[in-house]
Design an enzyme around this catalytic site. Structure first.
Site, PDB file in Angstrom:
ATOM      1  N   GLU A 119      -4.018 -10.789   8.317  1.00 23.80           N
ATOM      2  CA  GLU A 119      -2.566 -10.511   8.231  1.00 23.80           C
ATOM      3  C   GLU A 119      -2.267  -9.168   8.916  1.00 23.80           C
ATOM      4  OE1 GLU A 119      -0.123  -9.448   4.625  1.00 23.80           O
ATOM      5  OE2 GLU A 119       0.155 -11.600   4.551  1.00 23.80           O
ATOM      6  N   ARG A 212       7.454  -1.041  -5.312  1.00 26.98           N
ATOM      7  CA  ARG A 212       7.493   0.370  -5.720  1.00 26.98           C
ATOM      8  C   ARG A 212       8.776   1.061  -5.296  1.00 26.98           C
ATOM      9  NH1 ARG A 212       2.601   3.441  -7.246  1.00 26.98           N
ATOM     10  NH2 ARG A 212       1.136   1.781  -7.713  1.00 26.98           N
TER      11      ARG A 212
HETATM   12  C1  UD1 Z   1       0.349  -3.826  -5.809  1.00 30.88           C
HETATM   13  C2  UD1 Z   1       0.353  -3.428  -4.323  1.00 30.88           C
HETATM   14  C3  UD1 Z   1       1.491  -4.119  -3.586  1.00 30.88           C
HETATM   15  C4  UD1 Z   1       1.493  -5.617  -3.849  1.00 30.88           C
HETATM   16  C5  UD1 Z   1       1.465  -5.874  -5.346  1.00 30.88           C
HETATM   17  C6  UD1 Z   1       1.360  -7.340  -5.624  1.00 30.88           C
HETATM   18  C7  UD1 Z   1      -0.369  -1.185  -3.692  1.00 30.88           C
HETATM   19  C8  UD1 Z   1       0.031   0.217  -3.503  1.00 30.88           C
HETATM   20  N1  UD1 Z   1       0.567  -2.000  -4.175  1.00 30.88           N
HETATM   21  O1  UD1 Z   1       1.525  -3.285  -6.393  1.00 30.88           O
HETATM   22  O2  UD1 Z   1       1.356  -3.895  -2.193  1.00 30.88           O
HETATM   23  O3  UD1 Z   1       2.676  -6.155  -3.289  1.00 30.88           O
HETATM   24  O4  UD1 Z   1       0.330  -5.234  -5.928  1.00 30.88           O
HETATM   25  O5  UD1 Z   1       1.739  -7.644  -6.932  1.00 30.88           O
HETATM   26  O6  UD1 Z   1      -1.498  -1.543  -3.431  1.00 30.88           O
HETATM   27  N2  UD1 Z   1      -0.835  -4.439 -14.019  1.00 30.88           N
HETATM   28  C9  UD1 Z   1      -1.442  -5.051 -15.089  1.00 30.88           C
HETATM   29  N3  UD1 Z   1      -2.168  -6.206 -14.869  1.00 30.88           N
HETATM   30  C10 UD1 Z   1      -2.279  -6.769 -13.654  1.00 30.88           C
HETATM   31  C11 UD1 Z   1      -1.636  -6.152 -12.546  1.00 30.88           C
HETATM   32  C12 UD1 Z   1      -0.936  -4.979 -12.747  1.00 30.88           C
HETATM   33  O7  UD1 Z   1      -1.359  -4.585 -16.216  1.00 30.88           O
HETATM   34  O8  UD1 Z   1      -2.940  -7.806 -13.519  1.00 30.88           O
HETATM   35  C13 UD1 Z   1      -0.051  -3.195 -14.235  1.00 30.88           C
HETATM   36  C14 UD1 Z   1      -0.939  -1.974 -14.512  1.00 30.88           C
HETATM   37  O9  UD1 Z   1      -0.315  -1.202 -15.487  1.00 30.88           O
HETATM   38  C15 UD1 Z   1      -0.934  -1.252 -13.168  1.00 30.88           C
HETATM   39  C16 UD1 Z   1       0.474  -1.563 -12.678  1.00 30.88           C
HETATM   40  O10 UD1 Z   1       0.710  -2.913 -13.075  1.00 30.88           O
HETATM   41  O11 UD1 Z   1      -1.187   0.134 -13.301  1.00 30.88           O
HETATM   42  C17 UD1 Z   1       0.722  -1.389 -11.210  1.00 30.88           C
HETATM   43  O12 UD1 Z   1      -0.274  -2.032 -10.437  1.00 30.88           O
HETATM   44  P1  UD1 Z   1      -0.518  -1.540  -8.888  1.00 30.88           P
HETATM   45  O13 UD1 Z   1      -1.554  -2.394  -8.287  1.00 30.88           O
HETATM   46  O14 UD1 Z   1      -0.710  -0.069  -8.879  1.00 30.88           O
HETATM   47  O15 UD1 Z   1       0.864  -1.765  -8.192  1.00 30.88           O
HETATM   48  P2  UD1 Z   1       1.699  -3.079  -7.947  1.00 30.88           P
HETATM   49  O16 UD1 Z   1       3.105  -2.693  -8.121  1.00 30.88           O
HETATM   50  O17 UD1 Z   1       1.147  -4.209  -8.702  1.00 30.88           O
END
Ligand code: UD1
Ligand code: UDP
Length: 382
Positions: A119, A212
């Site tokens: 991608e 975000r």
């Molecule tokens: C991430 C990616 C984004 C992608 C998205 C898909 C980055 C910076 N961001 O964003 O590009 O579009 O994933 O969804 O890499 N959490 C859980 N369980 C899960 C998943 C997430 O509890 O299975 C919660 C946790 O508290 C975690 C928070 O979500 O800290 C944020 O997760 P993070 O991967 O940092 O960011 P996303 O907004 O999910």
């Protein structure tokens, strides 16, 4: 010895998009496949691996609640470096633009292991949106050895930035491979409320949000807009599979309490989600992957972002960028739910992102690059 290809991924969308590639590598006689998950996501990642029957060889298990971008990056680089030392892969595959993806690319680059970018070449043209993904993709482009672009548009972006034509192959997006293996299967919903909705004649507005750059005020506005739409269209059901991120839930869900025609669910397993996509009338989303999947099902998509790195379906007319302004969300959803002529203009099945053969082309491209096979690759054209 066969070349050892290590695929590294950490979030739900990466898992969906690498699953068909991992399968194709495992089926190929030419490669040995090693899989590493970072666990940037936990439940949402495991859900996908379970559906596709993938048991990772290594799991860094890095997720923490409230994780910062720097923490994710540091944990991935450090954890993966040790695995690279042990496994000594011939090449490392990363997918897309997450923190996992770019950190893994850098970890491989530091060990002088060629990076294969799936991608590749998506660009919004705005370094702060999507944040931090636009920067992530550009960084990965700088260090990748082989760029697998989903479309001609993404290939053109890479050429403009000076990537050599010989290092780019247009494969289509592997998300369409994943979609086509699940969508026709009518997998049952684990939530009985969704099964009865599926059996009813009710119209469905399917909503996902997580970006975000939309955290905070913009997401509060999305919540208020959904409440107004639910009140104005009581015969329509709004289905919101809520992202696991507590920041997202706290912004949106309080606005939806007590509204009878809004169903908030946990993240749906991929097979359930694609079935819900195919049952829906309109999709409202800020997701990248959903912008790629819904057009191939002929579903109008309203994208709650100011720009997109996926312009192809906007050009085709099935996707419209509407931003996150509350009034605009209400107005555009209202138009699609009440004006059949406007609806018909957008409800066209188009396939600019893939034809289901992207993972086969991906494996052929890797084979050409690493083993020097002179097989002709029939690149994807939309
Ligand atoms: C991430 C990616 C984004 C992608 C998205 C898909 C980055 C910076 N961001 O964003 O590009 O579009 O994933 O969804 O890499 N959490 C859980 N369980 C899960 C998943 C997430 O509890 O299975 C919660 C946790 O508290 C975690 C928070 O979500 O800290 C944020 O997760 P993070 O991967 O940092 O960011 P996303 O907004 O999910
Ligand atoms: N998806 C899913 N279950 C859900 C919501 C989405 O399986 O409840 C799938 C969707 O089909 C798409 C991917 O998750 O393939 C998109 O993930 P997300 O929106 O989290 O990330 P993005 O694509 O924006 O990076």
């Amino acid at each position: 010895m066969r070349p050892r290809i290590m695929t590294v991924y950490g979030t739900r969308p990466e898992a969906i998009k690498v699953a068909p590639v991992i399968r194709a590598l495992e089926e190929s006689a030419h490669f040995e496949s090693v899989t590493v998950v970072t666990g940037q996501h936990r439940e949402m990642l495991d859900q996908v691996n379970e559906l596709f029957g993938i048991v990772p060889d290594h799991d860094l298990n890095i997720m923490s609640h409230g994780q910062t971008l720097a923490q994710i990056f540091a944990r991935v680089i450090d954890g993966l470096d040790q695995i690279l030392e042990k496994e000594k892969p011939t090449a490392v595959i990363v997918q897309g633009d997450t923190s996992t993806s770019t950190a893994a690319a850098l970890a491989a680059f530091y060990r002088q292991i060629p990076v294969i970018h799936l991608e590749a070449g998506l660009r919004s043209g705005d370094i702060s949106s999507p944040f931090p993904e636009e920067a992530n993709r550009k960084i990965t482009t700088q260090i990748a050895a082989l760029h697998l672009a989903p479309t001609e548009v993404s290939k053109a972006n890479l050429l403009t930035e000076g990537v050599l034509n010989a290092d780019i192959v247009v494969t289509g997006n592997t998300v369409i491979d994943a979609l086509l293996t699940t969508v026709g299967k009518e997998l049952p919903f684990s939530d009985p409320a969704l099964e009865s909705l599926a059996a009813s004649e009710r119209r469905i507005l399917l909503v996902t949000t997580h970006r975000r750059e939309n955290w905070g005020g913009a997401m509060e506005g999305v919540g208020r807009a959904l409440a107004r739409i639910a009140t104005a269209f009581p015969e329509t059901e709004i289905v919101l599979p809520a992202h696991r991120n507590p920041i997202v839930r706290e912004a949106v869900l309080p606005h939806l309490v007590g509204l009878p025609n809004i169903t908030v669910t946990e993240p749906l397993a991929y097979g359930e989600f694609t079935r819900m996509l195919s049952l829906s009338t309109v999709i409202l989303t800020d997701s990248g992957g959903v912008q790629e999947e819904a057009p191939s099902l002929g579903k109008p998509v309203l994208v709650m972002r100011e720009n997109t790195e996926r312009p192809e379906a906007v050009t085709a007319g099935t996707v419209r960028l509407i931003g996150t302004d509350e009034e605009r969300i209400v107005a555009d959803v209202t138009e699609l739910l009440s004006n059949p002529i406007e609806y018909a203009k957008m409800a066209n099945a188009v396939n600019p992102y893939g034809d289901g053969e992207a993972s086969r082309r991906t494996v052929s491209a890797i084979r050409n690059r690493l083993i020097g096979s002179s097989d002709h690759i029939d690149e994807f054209t939309s």
